[in-house]
Design a protein around this motif. Sequence first.
Motif, PDB file in Angstrom:
ATOM      1  N   ALA A  61      -3.027   8.972   5.937  1.00  0.00           N
ATOM      2  CA  ALA A  61      -3.341   7.547   5.800  1.00  0.00           C
ATOM      3  C   ALA A  61      -4.288   7.258   4.641  1.00  0.00           C
ATOM      4  N   PHE A  76      -1.943   0.861  -4.658  1.00  0.00           N
ATOM      5  CA  PHE A  76      -1.871  -0.488  -4.088  1.00  0.00           C
ATOM      6  C   PHE A  76      -1.707  -1.478  -5.229  1.00  0.00           C
ATOM      7  N   VAL A  78      -7.576  -7.302   1.051  1.00  0.00           N
ATOM      8  CA  VAL A  78      -8.657  -6.535   1.676  1.00  0.00           C
ATOM      9  C   VAL A  78     -10.013  -7.137   1.317  1.00  0.00           C
ATOM     10  N   LEU A 116     -10.997  -2.051  -2.336  1.00  0.00           N
ATOM     11  CA  LEU A 116     -10.034  -0.954  -2.220  1.00  0.00           C
ATOM     12  C   LEU A 116     -10.259   0.064  -3.334  1.00  0.00           C
ATOM     13  N   PHE A 145       0.860  -1.191   0.000  1.00  0.00           N
ATOM     14  CA  PHE A 145       0.000   0.000   0.000  1.00  0.00           C
ATOM     15  C   PHE A 145       0.892   1.237   0.000  1.00  0.00           C
ATOM     16  N   ILE A 154      -5.195   6.213   0.859  1.00  0.00           N
ATOM     17  CA  ILE A 154      -4.570   5.253  -0.052  1.00  0.00           C
ATOM     18  C   ILE A 154      -4.280   5.929  -1.394  1.00  0.00           C
ATOM     19  N   LEU A 167       0.651   5.073   1.049  1.00  0.00           N
ATOM     20  CA  LEU A 167      -0.246   5.919   1.825  1.00  0.00           C
ATOM     21  C   LEU A 167       0.238   7.361   1.861  1.00  0.00           C
ATOM     22  N   LYS A 224      -9.379   5.837   3.377  1.00  0.00           N
ATOM     23  CA  LYS A 224      -8.440   5.856   4.510  1.00  0.00           C
ATOM     24  C   LYS A 224      -8.079   4.407   4.896  1.00  0.00           C
ATOM     25  N   MET A 225      -6.821   4.204   5.151  1.00  0.00           N
ATOM     26  CA  MET A 225      -6.369   2.883   5.588  1.00  0.00           C
ATOM     27  C   MET A 225      -6.914   2.557   6.978  1.00  0.00           C
TER      28      MET A 225
END
Length: 249
Positions: free
Chosen positions: A218, A223, A231, A239, A212, A220, A214, A244-245
């Motif tokens: 945080a 990825f 995920v 995703l 990922f 994304i 970021l 936000k992660m």
Amino acid sequence: SCHFVELILVLLITLLRSRMNDELRENIVKQFERLNLQHDHELRRTVCLAAKLCQTPISLISLLDKDTQWIKVKTGLNTECIPRELSLCTNVIKRKRLLIIDDTQLDKRFNTHPSVITAPGIRFYAGAPLITQDGHCIGTLCTMDYKPHTFTGQQRLMFKILSKHAIGVMELKLSLDQLDKILASFHQIREYKTGNEIKLRSMFESLTDSYFLLGKEAEIIDFNRAAYSFVKDTYDERLSYGRKMTDFL
């Protein structure tokens, strides 16, 4: 003694500058030589107008380098090039101004010239310099006949105008050619860059571990395929960029 040394230094500097100017002029001439001038409609039209204006059978646009006069656009002549020492146009390059010889046989400077006393037997010559915006004389617009002529003031003026028009067309053609080369280089760089990006992306996607990228909050940014599958399998979430992660951790 000091004045003599100073004089020698001045002469050496003058000679060096002259040689540098000659080399620069020859490099500029080479740039124009690479252009396809002989098929340019506007230059061909200019040469024909010059012949019609002066009522002469021969008219041409030529470039002069160190050793050769290259005849690029012409009417009434089959020659492609002439050794510079046999060219009447050399005198125009040196003087950088309009040169008109009503009768070459009556002019002491030219009555022994090979082009006058032998074939083709030129009796009339008019040549105007082709001077670039930087002040370099790269060639001539000239017209010739096998019999004497007398140039009127109106013809002189029109001939100068035609020479300025010719060099204007040639410089525009050179600028467009240089622009085409820059664009071609830009396209090559872009293709190279795109190819590298594809390779890097392929390598990134082929990694079996989850990765990922970021941002500071945080979010994304990027990825790989393994991260997307992780995920989806773990959280049953899809995703997407910008999420936000912290939604998953």
